[in-house]
Design an enzyme around this catalytic site. Structure first.
Site, PDB file in Angstrom:
ATOM      1  N   GLU A  62     -31.202  66.027 -41.829  1.00  0.00           N
ATOM      2  CA  GLU A  62     -30.960  65.374 -43.119  1.00  0.00           C
ATOM      3  C   GLU A  62     -32.078  64.420 -43.510  1.00  0.00           C
ATOM      4  OE1 GLU A  62     -27.276  67.209 -41.860  1.00  0.00           O
ATOM      5  OE2 GLU A  62     -28.638  65.838 -40.810  1.00  0.00           O
ATOM      6  N   HIS A 131     -16.260  64.794 -40.854  1.00  0.00           N
ATOM      7  CA  HIS A 131     -16.171  65.714 -41.988  1.00  0.00           C
ATOM      8  C   HIS A 131     -15.248  65.199 -43.092  1.00  0.00           C
ATOM      9  CE1 HIS A 131     -17.903  68.323 -38.957  1.00  0.00           C
ATOM     10  NE2 HIS A 131     -18.096  69.277 -39.860  1.00  0.00           N
TER      11      HIS A 131
END
Length: 325
Positions: A62, A131
């Site tokens: 990321e 998540h």
């Protein structure tokens, strides 16, 4: 007016497609966004239609995704980064808060940083750890970033295009448990509200409920279920900058306010809303501003998330308490 009924995920897809058709400098990048079409299929079919040079499957890194996007933006591109899940944004946190957020002011506005970082956020899908986070307060606290959250298919379609056209960096939160909700969308972008404006999702007279992202639908359901009081629901949409006039006008008129979000109440974005409303609507308030949110714990395993997430009953309980003063 031209309308079409789409799910939120499909509306996002169509909004991205429209932006890419209108501007060849728009590129989409992220993990599995190309051949797979994204884990939520938001980018489905884009690589096939626009090619691998504009829809880029990146490594699982990321910080590299956002760092590359900064370089692309400085060279005239308009990158749209997908962070696959909310909890995965933290490896890119340094790039976002130390570089992306600072460069425009550092250059006295000379440099534009038209980078959009899409983040599916919130719970309700029975996922594993990392998540189902709600990290918006980290980014609203960081000057130099625009932070927005869509709550329905129509806003998903228009707001993503408006975010891509913006010269500032935009953190774009998408409520992942609403991806499959369907609704009519207005295809004419000129008829849409600016993406930095709040909207009155349901008019009311007795109490103002402020929400954004996945909680807007929950609050609308609560307002529908309350047959004793008229609840006004405002979809904040733009967390930073905040559309103060819309929020303050509503609270001054109703005299009561409840703020709702999935993130933990302690240190959450709702604290900023409550403070501003208390400061600027003090003589109009009939009761304290109340907050409804998650608990001050890590997001729980999936079997416990229904207890963790604010629901209709918790929203209505807070509404009831505002009338006890």
């Amino acid at each position: 007016m031209s309308t079409e009924t789409l799910s939120l995920s499909r509306a996002m897809n169509e909004g991205l497609r429209k932006a890419m058709e209108n501007d060849p400098k728009v590129v989409v990048m992220g993990e599995d966004v190309g051949k797979l079409g994204g884990v939520f299929r938001v980018t489905d079919g884009l690589q096939k239609d626009f090619g691998e040079a504009r829809v880029i499957d990146t490594p699982l890194a990321e910080s590299g995704i956002v760092g590359t996007a900064i370089g692309l933006a400085l060279r005239g591109y308009r990158p749209v980064c997908e962070i696959q899940f909310d909890g995965f944004v933290f490896p890119a946190f340094n790039q976002i808060t130390s570089q992306l957020a600072k460069m425009r002011m550092r250059s006295l506005g000379t440099l534009e940083l038209p980078v959009v970082i899409r983040i599916p956020f919130g719970g309700g899908i029975g996922a594993v750890e990392h998540h189902s986070e709600s990290p918006e307060a980290y980014f609203t606290h960081t000057g130099g970033l625009r932070v927005v959250a869509c709550s329905n298919p129509s806003d998903a379609y228009t707001m993503i295009q408006q975010a891509i056209a913006c010269p500032d960096p935009v953190i774009f939160f998408e409520p992942k448990r609403r991806y499959w909700d369907k609704a009519p969308i207005e295809l004419d972008l000129s008829a849409a509200a600016p993406f930095d404006k709040a909207v009155v999702a349901r008019p009311g007279t007795d109490v103002t409920v402020l929400a954004y992202g996945p909680m807007v639908k929950t609050c609308l359901e609560a307002a529908q279920a309350d047959d004793k009081r008229s609840i006004e629901v405002i979809d904040i949409r733009s967390l930073n900058p905040l559309d103060e006039p819309t929020v303050l006008e509503s609270v001054r008129r109703t005299g009561r306010c409840v703020v709702v979000h999935e993130a933990p109440v302690f240190g959450g974005y709702g604290g900023e809303l409550a403070a501003r409303i208390t400061e600027k609507c003090f003589y109009h308030l009939e009761s304290p501003v109340l907050r409804v949110g998650g608990f001050s714990t890590p997001y729980p395993p999936s079997r416990l998330e229904d207890h963790y997430l604010p629901d209709l009953d918790r929203v209505l309980d807070a509404v009831d308490r505002t009338f006890e003063w």
